[in-house]
Scaffold this motif. Structure first.
Motif, PDB file in Angstrom:
ATOM      1  N   PHE A 859      65.612  35.150  38.022  1.00 23.81           N
ATOM      2  CA  PHE A 859      65.720  36.024  39.186  1.00 23.81           C
ATOM      3  C   PHE A 859      67.034  35.708  39.897  1.00 23.81           C
ATOM      4  N   ILE A 860      67.811  36.747  40.197  1.00 29.63           N
ATOM      5  CA  ILE A 860      69.098  36.590  40.872  1.00 29.63           C
ATOM      6  C   ILE A 860      69.071  37.403  42.158  1.00 29.63           C
ATOM      7  N   VAL A 861      69.239  36.717  43.285  1.00 23.98           N
ATOM      8  CA  VAL A 861      69.302  37.366  44.586  1.00 23.98           C
ATOM      9  C   VAL A 861      70.573  36.878  45.267  1.00 23.98           C
ATOM     10  N   ASN A 865      69.764  31.859  42.381  1.00 14.52           N
ATOM     11  CA  ASN A 865      69.140  32.160  41.106  1.00 14.52           C
ATOM     12  C   ASN A 865      67.973  31.206  40.865  1.00 14.52           C
ATOM     13  N   LEU A 866      66.905  31.750  40.336  1.00 11.42           N
ATOM     14  CA  LEU A 866      65.705  30.987  40.015  1.00 11.42           C
ATOM     15  C   LEU A 866      65.289  31.341  38.598  1.00 11.42           C
ATOM     16  N   SER A 867      65.051  30.332  37.775  1.00  8.65           N
ATOM     17  CA  SER A 867      64.585  30.594  36.415  1.00  8.65           C
ATOM     18  C   SER A 867      63.496  29.598  36.054  1.00  8.65           C
ATOM     19  N   PHE A 949      66.523  26.057  40.168  1.00  6.60           N
ATOM     20  CA  PHE A 949      66.790  26.859  41.363  1.00  6.60           C
ATOM     21  C   PHE A 949      68.205  26.523  41.815  1.00  6.60           C
ATOM     22  N   GLY A 950      69.094  27.528  41.767  1.00  5.96           N
ATOM     23  CA  GLY A 950      70.508  27.266  42.016  1.00  5.96           C
ATOM     24  C   GLY A 950      71.122  28.190  43.046  1.00  5.96           C
ATOM     25  N   TYR A 951      72.274  27.775  43.493  1.00  6.76           N
ATOM     26  CA  TYR A 951      73.032  28.577  44.459  1.00  6.76           C
ATOM     27  C   TYR A 951      74.511  28.475  44.123  1.00  6.76           C
ATOM     28  N   ASN A 952      75.130  29.641  43.955  1.00  6.89           N
ATOM     29  CA  ASN A 952      76.576  29.722  43.763  1.00  6.89           C
ATOM     30  C   ASN A 952      77.232  29.922  45.121  1.00  6.89           C
ATOM     31  N   LEU A 953      77.985  28.957  45.549  1.00 10.47           N
ATOM     32  CA  LEU A 953      78.599  29.047  46.868  1.00 10.47           C
ATOM     33  C   LEU A 953      79.575  30.222  46.907  1.00 10.47           C
ATOM     34  N   PRO A 954      79.610  30.963  48.018  1.00 12.56           N
ATOM     35  CA  PRO A 954      80.494  32.136  48.105  1.00 12.56           C
ATOM     36  C   PRO A 954      81.961  31.760  47.888  1.00 12.56           C
ATOM     37  N   ALA A 955      82.670  32.630  47.184  1.00 11.01           N
ATOM     38  CA  ALA A 955      84.076  32.359  46.867  1.00 11.01           C
ATOM     39  C   ALA A 955      84.930  32.285  48.129  1.00 11.01           C
ATOM     40  N   ALA A 967      81.997  26.620  43.184  1.00 10.87           N
ATOM     41  CA  ALA A 967      81.055  25.503  43.106  1.00 10.87           C
ATOM     42  C   ALA A 967      79.643  26.056  43.074  1.00 10.87           C
ATOM     43  N   SER A 968      78.764  25.331  42.394  1.00 11.24           N
ATOM     44  CA  SER A 968      77.355  25.701  42.347  1.00 11.24           C
ATOM     45  C   SER A 968      76.519  24.436  42.306  1.00 11.24           C
ATOM     46  N   ILE A 969      75.303  24.547  42.809  1.00 14.67           N
ATOM     47  CA  ILE A 969      74.381  23.416  42.818  1.00 14.67           C
ATOM     48  C   ILE A 969      73.007  23.927  42.419  1.00 14.67           C
ATOM     49  N   SER A 970      72.274  23.119  41.667  1.00 13.09           N
ATOM     50  CA  SER A 970      70.954  23.533  41.189  1.00 13.09           C
ATOM     51  C   SER A 970      69.981  22.375  41.292  1.00 13.09           C
ATOM     52  N   LEU A 971      68.754  22.698  41.680  1.00 10.00           N
ATOM     53  CA  LEU A 971      67.634  21.774  41.573  1.00 10.00           C
ATOM     54  C   LEU A 971      66.929  22.073  40.259  1.00 10.00           C
ATOM     55  N   VAL A 972      66.618  21.033  39.491  1.00  8.27           N
ATOM     56  CA  VAL A 972      66.141  21.250  38.125  1.00  8.27           C
ATOM     57  C   VAL A 972      64.903  20.397  37.859  1.00  8.27           C
TER      58      VAL A 972
END
Length: 1021
Positions: A859-861, A865-867, A949-955, A967-972
């Motif tokens: 899922f991308i919002v 993103n969550l997968s 569960f991740g987040y791509n920081l805004p450019a 940059a991006s960070i994810s909990l896995v």
């Protein structure tokens, strides 16, 4: 030379130019998550929730490529523009879809007549496995993946389309950038103990991988020859692309939590015949027996002479094992120009095992270089260096020096009272049970030495000359060199070594150095020619030489003279060992693809192999294949159908013996008798009539895509049969030999594979991508040896001699064979003591799943993103030592019945109703000994395999920063929980064996773990 190639890639670039814009669909709706890349480079970005993007380019000649799932691509030259808005239209993405096939050749996906699945590395670099092979579980139809419960550095057991044959080790061939790599399994535990020596694929760093492409059928893999019968997995590594210097940093931190999946009884405690231990001797005798009184909280004596509460101890797994940890850092640098590119990465993995004082350290350096020397001549190079060390690799199964023994302690014993495991004055092991070969777990973690080190380099050099637009020649050399050093020690003070060696203690089990190399040299001539407006042909003709060499030198000795000096100079008696194996395969091959327009393709391959491991008169074989691909959607207009393709294929592959030097009799020199030299020869009779075994496959497939490629189906049906498999045979000693081999084996596999991909929701606010895969496979052993006898494979010590896995004619393999109850008129027969009597040896089921697959959702919002990945497994059985021992020792919930009243059941051998009451201890001990079918459990499960569960920081956050561009960070998390499992006391995936013979056999392995952590990725300017 590689340094020179790096210098050649340097070129100048203009200052960055910022391009912005918006991406919409055909109706004007903003497309969130659309991909915008600079053609020919690795630089790119994604649109935000409003469809906006921002990207830096270096030249007015740069081409921006806009893409989105289910839509055709758009390519726009930047020129002088600073704002570029794009509208994407639904289109046939298959027109430009390319897949990597055998020999690293890229082909138009529309023209491929066999099943291929490509997995992007981003799916397994966030939530990681130490062995990347385990990351493929649940992602590919037809691929079964099982890890070994052996901790870091363990083996990944991968099977494509069921059991490929009785001869093979099972694992597919792994190929890196077109060159095969060595994936030899370095040793497995058996019923007497041992450790998992690991495999080859476990050394590869996930951060260096771009994609993994699975070639499932024999048609797909036929060009790789002997090892293709197991299928092929192609690894494409990341490379440099056109653009300025780019630096990426990836950090992954995670923890491994040991899991307690047992469901033991905690009503009764330690003892025998319903009584607590009353003396130290009784406490030591019953340390692993829970046949005592009800737990009442009173004090009871233990093996150490101290008194402890007689209460339930439910946390021994939690208290003994620690939280494991994984810390990975990877830095990569890429740069490219018009004529070349390179990528250099450095990575470090630091793992702390759940077993104290154990873990893995791996350092990796990877370099890829591509360079155009002239407009017609190009070269590519790969160098991958691995330096890996595993400290205190655990012993597995029911053998000495295994640290897992604590989980079968009596229900009232706190495992921590066994610490530190040895007498701090004398150094001697503290024995806690009735068997001194059941080593004190704390003695193992504090004293045991089992260190493995590997230094390995995987390299490739390829050159390609383009004579004309339609014809080229290519030469390639691949070299895989692994050097392993192993040191294992039975420590000073080990209890069983003291009684065995009155002159000293302990022993040097192994101090060895081994080198294993694989050299691949191939050359080919290829053409890609349009013959007419309607016809085109792609063809290649080539040859290959493969050499595999192995040499191992080792020393051993016992006992040690001086304490804790674990040197080969400190032993009374020496031992030495030497192993060598050199094999070679010479091959020639061809491939021809004939296409009519864009909808019909006929392909054929042929390969001629000669094997050094076979008799000279029978060592050559030719194996052909033919496939067809028909894109019927180009001819028939079906509403909502975007793409439709039928495919069919027929192929034959071959194989050779797994060991060298089986065609002659070899002599050895023995110790002299009265100064007279003696010798001996092998008791195995060579078979000079052996020939390569073959595997024949017929495959049909259907691909459908609907609604602008938003819904896709890929189905395959196949049937495989092997012939002339090389099987063991037994001979009478009157022949002068006791054993040999015969080429009589045959196996049949039939299966159905289904892959469904879809995008149920796609809007400017939310995108939902989903995929589901299903595999149904059934195999049957058609023939074993000349007399069709069952071929025994593996077992565990709990049911030693009474249950085994085997190849059984007419059954799926490997099949569990175990003893049933003895029945008379449908009633269980008991003996004069009221104890169950052993019945017939029966087939209990295969250890391999017959239905398995996975469900993946993403899922991308906006920037979030969550997968999650759920996988399932049905149809297999597990031969469980845990189930047997818990019945035998009173830990199993089933043993609660009859504790107070005893058990009266069944009939006697003459059919009379049994009136003899047996105690629970006597009954369940006899049940475990005599009726080993009770040790076979169902292996079915459904598991939450992975969540990210991740987040791509805004450019825009990085526009004014001098260094960071994204940059991006994810909990896995991985292996999080079971939705369903039928096995009550074990993880149904648990296994101590790392090869096919011991697959599906459980006991004495490490507990399963739940992994969770986070992943950070930073891209620098």
């Amino acid at each position: 030379m590689l340094g020179a190639l790096l210098l050649l890639t340097v070129s100048s670039f203009a200052a960055d130019q910022v391009i912005t814009g918006k991406v919409r669909d055909e109706k004007g709706n903003e497309l969130a998550g659309a991909t915008v890349t600079i053609k020919g480079t690795s630089k790119g970005t994604n649109t935000d929730a409003e469809g906006n993007y921002r990207i830096n380019v270096t030249s007015a000649e740069d081409v921006l490529v806009f893409s989105y799932i289910g839509y055709g691509k758009e390519e726009i030259i930047v020129g002088s523009k600073t704002v570029i808005n794009v509208k994407l239209n639904p289109g046939d993405a298959t027109l430009n879809e390319v897949v990597v096939t055998a020999l690293g050749v890229s082909k138009d996906a529309r023209k491929v007549g066999y099943a291929v699945t490509t997995v992007d590395a981003s799916q397994f670099t966030k939530a990681r496995e130490n062995n990347i092979g385990n990351s493929l579980v649940g992602r590919v139809a037809g691929l079964s993946v099982k890890g070994t419960s052996s901790g870091p550095g363990g083996t990944a057991k991968l099977l494509l389309r069921g059991m490929p044959s009785m001869n093979s080790a099972g694992s597919p061939l792994f190929v890196i950038n077109g060159v095969p790599m060595d994936n030899t399994q370095r040793g497995s535990a058996g019923q007497w103990g041992g450790s998992d020596g690991g495999d080859g694929i476990g050394n590869i760093n996930p951060d260096d991988i771009e994609t993994m492409t699975v070639l499932k059928g024999q048609s797909a893999s036929a060009l790789y020859g002997a090892r293709a019968s197991n299928g092929v997995i192609l690894i494409t590594t990341k490379k440099g692309r056109k653009g300025d210097f780019a630096v990426d940093y990836n950090m992954n931190v995670s923890t491994d939590q040991p899991l307690n999946l047992t469901d033991f009884q905690y009503v009764y405690g330690q003892g025998q015949n319903g009584a607590k231990p009353a003396t130290v001797a009784e406490a030591q005798l019953t340390g692993r027996m829970s046949w005592g009184a009800k737990l009442d909280g009173t004090n009871v004596i233990q093996f150490d002479g101290n008194q402890y509460p007689y209460v339930a101890q439910r946390n021994n797994i939690k208290n003994f094992y620690r939280m494991g940890s994984n810390f990975t850092n990877t830095v990569s640098v890429t740069k490219g120009g018009d004529n070349g590119s390179f990528r250099l990465s450095l990575s470090n993995l630091d793992n702390k095992s759940i077993i104290p004082n154990a873990g893995l350290s791996r350092k990796t350096a990877n370099l890829t270089v591509d360079q155009n020397i002239t407009p017609k001549l190009s070269i590519s190079a790969l160098a991958n260096y691995i330096d890996e060390r595993v400290d205190n690799k655990p012993q597995l199964s029911d053998g000495p020096l295994n640290a897992t023994n604590g989980y079968l302690l009596a229900t009232n014993i706190d495992e921590r009272i066994l610490a530190p495991g040895y007498n701090t004055t004398t150094g001697q092991e503290v024995v806690f049970s009735d068997d001194n070969y059941v080593t004190n777990p704390y003695f193992v973690v504090n004293q045991y030495v089992a260190n493995n080190a590997r230094k390995r380099i995987i390299s490739m050099l390829s050159t390609k000359y383009q004579f004309a637009e339609w014809i080229y020649a290519q030469a390639r050399v691949g070299y895989d060199n692994a050097n392993d050093r192993v040191k294992t020690v039975t420590p000073w003070g080990t209890s069983y070594s003291i009684s065995a060696n009155p002159k000293g203690q302990g022993q040097l089990n192994e101090l060895s150095n081994a080198q294993r190399t694989e050299l691949n040299i191939d050359a080919l001539l290829g053409i890609n020619k349009t013959l007419s407006p309607d016809f085109s042909v792609n063809a290649l003709l080539g040859g290959n030489i493969r050499k595999n060499n192995y040499e191992k030198i080792g020393v051993s000795g016992s006992p040690f003279v001086l304490p804790y000096l674990y040197s080969f100079n400190n032993v009374v008696n020496y031992g030495r060992s030497y192993e060598v194996s050199n094999t070679q395969v010479n091959s020639a091959y061809y491939n021809v693809d004939l296409a009519y327009k864009t909808f019909l393709t006929l392909s054929t391959t042929g390969r001629y192999d000669t094997y050094s491991t076979l008799p000279s008169a029978n060592r050559a074989i030719f194996t052909p294949s033919v496939t067809g691909a028909f894109v019927f959607s180009d001819l028939v207009n079906v509403p909502k159908l975007s793409f439709g393709k039928l495919r069919a294929g027929y192929a034959v592959t071959s194989g050779e013996p797994t060991t060298a030097y089986g065609t002659s009799v070899y002599y050895s020199v023995n110790n002299p008798i009265n100064t007279i030299p003696t010798g001996s020869f092998s008791s195995s009779l060579p078979n000079l009539f052996l020939k390569p075994f073959t595997k024949t496959e017929l495959e049909f497939g259907l691909e459908l895509r609907f609604f602008g490629n938003r819904l896709g189906f890929d189905a395959s049906y196949y049937t495989q049969t092997t012939n002339n498999e090389i099987m063991p045979a037994n001979y009478s000693w009157s022949t002068g030999y006791s054993s040999g081999v015969v080429g009589t084996g045959s196996v049949q596999n039939k299966g159905l594979e289904l892959q469904i991909n879809g995008t149920p929701i796609r809007s400017s606010k939310l995108t939902w991508n989903a995929s589901f895969n299903l595999t149904s496979v059934h195999n049957k052993i058609l023939q074993t040896d000349a007399n069709n006898n069952p071929i025994s494979l593996g077992q565990n010590r709990a049911t030693l001699g009474n249950a085994t896995t085997a190849f059984v004619v007419g059954q799926a393999g490997p099949q569990i064979m175990a003893y049933d109850y003895k029945y008379l008129n449908g009633q269980i027969v008991v003996d004069a003591s009221g104890l169950p009597v052993r019945g017939d040896l029966i087939n209990m089921g295969t250890v391999l799943p017959t239905l398995y697959g996975g469900l993946n959702n993403e899922f991308i919002v906006g920037g979030f993103n969550l997968s999650f990945l759920v996988d399932y497994n049905y149809g297999n059985k597990v031969l469980s030592a845990t189930e047997n021992y818990t019945l035998r020792r009173g830990l199993n919930q089933a043993t609660l019945e009859g504790r107070e009243s005893g058990i009266t059941t069944g009939v006697t051998s003459d059919g009379a109703v049994n009136t003899k009451t047996a105690t629970a201890q006597a009954y369940y001990t006899a049940l475990a000994n005599n009726v080993t079918k009770t040790s076979v459990v169902d292996g079915a499960f459904i598991k939450m395999r992975q969540v990210t569960f991740g987040y791509n920081l805004p450019a825009r956050l990085f526009e004014k920063l001098p260094l960071i561009r994204a940059a991006s960070i994810s909990l896995v998390g991985r292996n999080l929980f079971f939705f369903m499992r039928n096995a009550k006391n074990i993880d149904p995936e648990a296994s101590f064996g790392s090869n096919l013979a011991y697959t599906g056999i459980e006991g004495g392995n490490l507990p399963s773990t739940r992994n969770y952590g986070f992943n950070l990725n930073i891209k620098f300017k």
